[in-house]
Design an enzyme around this catalytic site. Structure first.
Site, short mmCIF file in Angstrom:
data_model
loop_
_atom_site.label_atom_id
_atom_site.label_comp_id
_atom_site.label_asym_id
_atom_site.label_seq_id
_atom_site.Cartn_x
_atom_site.Cartn_y
_atom_site.Cartn_z
CD GLN A 1 -38.81 26.16 -7.94
OE1 GLN A 1 -40.23 26.75 -8.59
NE2 GLN A 1 -38.21 26.68 -8.04
CB CYS B 1 -42.27 32.24 -7.64
SG CYS B 1 -43.46 32.72 -9.09
CE LYS C 1 -33.67 29.46 -8.88
NZ LYS C 1 -34.94 30.79 -9.22
CG ASN D 1 -31.02 31.79 -11.34
OD1 ASN D 1 -32.89 32.25 -10.97
ND2 ASN D 1 -31.32 32.17 -12.61
NE ARG E 1 -35.16 35.87 -17.92
CZ ARG E 1 -35.12 37.17 -17.82
NH1 ARG E 1 -35.63 38.20 -18.65
NH2 ARG E 1 -33.91 37.07 -17.06
#
Length: 333
Positions: free
Chosen positions: A74, A104, A143, A215, A238
């Site tokens: 990534q 992010c 993503k 996701n 997670r």
């Protein structure tokens, strides 16, 4: 937008089950543990910014164990030429995919126009994709979030996707939460914005020629199986870190593998052998042992297992035997 070969698309399981890129978590040691649990899951590196690859220690940022494949790198960045150069380097190093981070929400990466802030500039992302894919033969994927800041409507997210798809991109991994770039920390951005799986399903329904993986908030294989009825892939983050043994049945339940499911004890013993080899090459145990702490989550003796490792692994002379000794606290069933 270019159409995919439908037959090939429907049988392509590359992204059926993926393990998320997570800063400070999904390093090469974590990914090796995950690979012991699943041979078919697609693994993703931590996000690596283009500058680190172009000007830093490539072995540090790009090195991985061949056992981790299939493995995606990534990238974080927004300069098309730098991203293209890094994509070529990723292929040279043997990665199976390059993924561009457009999700992010960290303040640190926003300043470099990295991550979720790129959702505000779909044309730039499309240019980045084109130049990246032109420099490598491995897939380049995106993503992203379902929105960012004042992007409230579904149409804005679909416009983002369609703009990049028109440049040739066919695979999108969608974190089913918005990102708030001001007012929420990265941790809060993983928890506070509500999940909207329906928006991701709608994206797939309206763009059936695209590979769409989801996701966010996925914690069980049963949940994954339900989502796979409508989508091409799921990405777990997670939960796989805090409770890695959920991956033990991935190959059997999601990829129809007839291989026997390894026990927790077997996984711990195999990981201890890996740690032994890495220690011999100069890696400290505590850099690797932290990833195995959740292996016996919810099991009798699990707390003592974690405690023994946490207390002893940080020693400078710590060996892999510490992991094996910790097994004395857990059931052998």
């Amino acid at each position: 937008m270019p159409a995919l070969n439908t037959k090939q698309h429907l049988t392509d399981q590359k992204w059926r089950f993926c393990l998320a890129p997570m800063m400070d978590w999904s390093d090469r040691h974590c990914r090796y543990l995950w690979r012991l649990l699943s041979q078919h899951a697609r693994l993703y590196s931590e996000m690596v910014v283009t500058g680190a690859i172009l000007h830093g220690d490539k072995q540090r940022f790009l090195g991985f164990n061949a056992q981790e494949q299939p493995l995606a790198l990534q990238l974080g960045g927004s300069d098309p030429k730098e991203l293209a150069q890094c994509s070529a380097i990723a292929e040279e190093w043997g990665y199976s995919e390059v993924n561009l981070n457009c999700g992010c929400p960290s303040d640190r990466v926003q300043k470099g126009k990295i991550g979720a802030i790129l959702m505000k500039e779909p044309e730039l992302v499309a240019q980045c994709y084109q130049e990246m894919q032109a420099r490598c033969s491995i897939p380049v994927t995106i993503k992203h979030r379902i929105g960012v800041d004042d992007m409230e409507d579904y149409e804005s997210m679909e416009h983002f996707v369609r703009t990049i798809a028109s440049a040739g991109c066919s695979t999108f991994i969608v974190h089913a939460r918005k990102a708030w770039l001001k007012g929420l920390s990265p941790k809060e951005n993983r928890e506070v914005p509500p999940l909207d799986y329906a928006a991701v399903v709608k994206l797939k329904q309206r763009n059936p020629e695209l590979n769409i993986a989801i996701n966010g908030g996925i914690t069980t294989l049963e949940q994954s199986q339900t989502l796979l009825k409508d989508l091409d892939g799921v990405m777990v983050g997670r939960e796989a870190y805090s409770n890695p043994y959920i991956l033990a049945h991935v190959d059997q339940k999601l990829f129809a593998s007839d291989k026997d499911v390894a026990t927790r004890i077997e996984i711990a013993e195999q990981y201890a052998e890996y740690c032994k080899e890495m220690i011999a090459s100069g890696t400290r145990l505590h850099h690797m042992s932290r990833h195995i702490l959740g292996l016996f989550s919810g099991q009798p003796g699990g707390r003592l297992f974690r405690r023994h490792i946490s207390e002893n692994a940080p020693r400078k002379d710590a060996t892999a035997q510490i992991l094996l000794d910790a097994l004395a606290y857990v059931s052998k069933d």
